[in-house]
Motif scaffolding. Structure first.
Motif: not given
Length: 408
Positions: A249-263
């Protein structure tokens, strides 16, 4: 002559325990004749392909006494005549005085069924986990005058009282455990130095063969090429997913990323609500529990693996998470925490990055560093893959287990 081993498990089959399935299949291939006894029926809706390859028959003990009272009563009546029953009963009552729970009573009832229904020709009882499966196994072993051995991993060690660990270690013939941290602690409670073995789970590299990863040198600057972060693990407190969400949540807003959770896991609903409150809904894919082939496919699509393990209030913690080895086998850069045996696998700054547990700010800084520096991710991923393949092959651990089983 092949040894006949009855393996006692808490639940079988389970998607979250691929290391157990991997071991069972390998032991079968090495000539042991296995039979599997589970304290619980499966709850997962699917299984891994490896479960279909295991030939050992599976049977289930009464999960609760009230569900199969006649089976329990019939078994108790039968085992009362066994020479070792009085000793087992004495141990049980001694345990019950210090652990006055229905769970303790249930374990003795399950042990009666196990002892009553075991075939005569069993050479070993082998308990996976040092808590409830070992309690059932220990009582039944005394009833039937059989040698028993076991494995210990994480929660079963660190949430079991010392008195119980000491007494089980005094009775067990040998114990395999998967980290140096575990060995040091359990050896300090053991009556001798030869009872506890360090046996890393390792990986079967025929299954986790290294192929070309789909990742490119993404650095978080392009909106159409977000850096893919992945984590595989049950949604339970010791995995630290609430800390990970705070870090994201506190990563810079300019970064483009996506998180995948399995479990799967008991905290899944709460984590999804937390992600919504943090404004992360569009940046996260919750896949739930998945079979191994899907997990492997996702490793190969990802850029970075993150696991925010921590020690919980009751002492529960990860040992050496197999998912870290799996991710590293695919040359995927790994970021985790410096607890328990994780530093036995990940050398900070060389084969991955480590941060203190329960430190969302430092975790976030490390994630940002790895998102914007694809060359560092590549370097860590390659070094991690080499270390896993050099030092954490499953074959070495299976050799150790076979030696123990065949020694007597």
């Amino acid at each position: 002559m092949s040894k006949k081993v009855t393996v006692i498990l808490k639940g079988y089959p389970r998607l979250s325990e691929t290391f157990i399935a991997q071991e069972l299949l390998a032991l079968e291939k090495r000539g042991l004749k296995l039979s599997l006894i589970s304290l619980r029926h499966p709850t997962d809706s699917s299984t891994h392909p490896i479960h279909q390859e295991i030939k050992a028959p599976v049977s289930y003990l009464p999960e609760y006494v009230y569900q199969e009272p006649s089976r329990v009563l019939k078994s108790w009546w039968k085992v009362r005549s066994l020479p070792g029953y009085k000793k087992a009963r004495s141990i049980f009552f001694k345990d019950l005085k210090r652990d006055k729970t229905t769970n303790r009573i249930r374990r003795f009832a399950q042990a009666c069924v196990l002892a009553a229904e075991l075939p005569d020709e069993v050479d070993w009882l082998y308990a996976h986990f040092l808590h409830t499966p070992s309690s059932v196994t220990r009582y039944a072993a005394f009833m039937r005058n059989l040698p028993w051995c076991g494995s210990a991993h994480a929660k079963d060690i660190w949430t079991t009282p010392e008195w119980e660990l000491r007494e089980k270690l005094a009775d067990i013939k040998w114990l395999a455990t998967c980290t140096k941290v575990n060995v040091d602690y359990l050896s300090s409670l053991s009556p001798d130095n030869d009872r506890v073995d360090l046996v890393y789970h390792g990986l079967d590299f025929d299954r986790f063969d290294k192929v070309g990863n789909d990742q490119v040198l993404r650095d978080g600057t392009a909106t159409d090429q977000p850096v893919t972060l992945i984590s595989v693990g049950r949604a339970v407190p010791k995995k630290g997913y609430d800390d990970l969400l705070k870090a994201l949540a506190v990563l810079p807003k300019t970064l483009n990323w996506h998180f995948v959770h399995i479990g799967g896991g008991t905290l899944s609903k709460g984590l999804k609500l937390q992600s919504e409150s943090l404004g992360l809904t569009d940046k996260i894919t919750w896949m739930g529990a998945q079979p191994q082939e899907i997990v492997l496919e996702q490793y190969r699509k990802a850029d970075l693996f993150v696991l925010a393990s921590r020690i919980t209030e009751d002492g529960d913690r990860d040992g050496m998470p197999n998912v870290l080895m799996e991710a590293q086998s695919q040359a995927l850069a790994c970021l985790s925490t410096s607890i328990s045996a994780i530093p036995e696998l990940i050398v900070d700054g060389e084969t991955g990055l480590l941060v203190p547990p329960q430190s969302p700010k430092e975790l976030s800084q490390a994630i940002e560093r790895l998102i914007i520096d694809p060359k560092l991710r590549y370097k860590l991923g390659q070094a991690g893959a080499k270390r896993v393949r050099d030092d954490f092959s499953m074959k070495r651990g299976i050799d150790q287990l076979i030696t123990r089983f065949m020694a007597s």
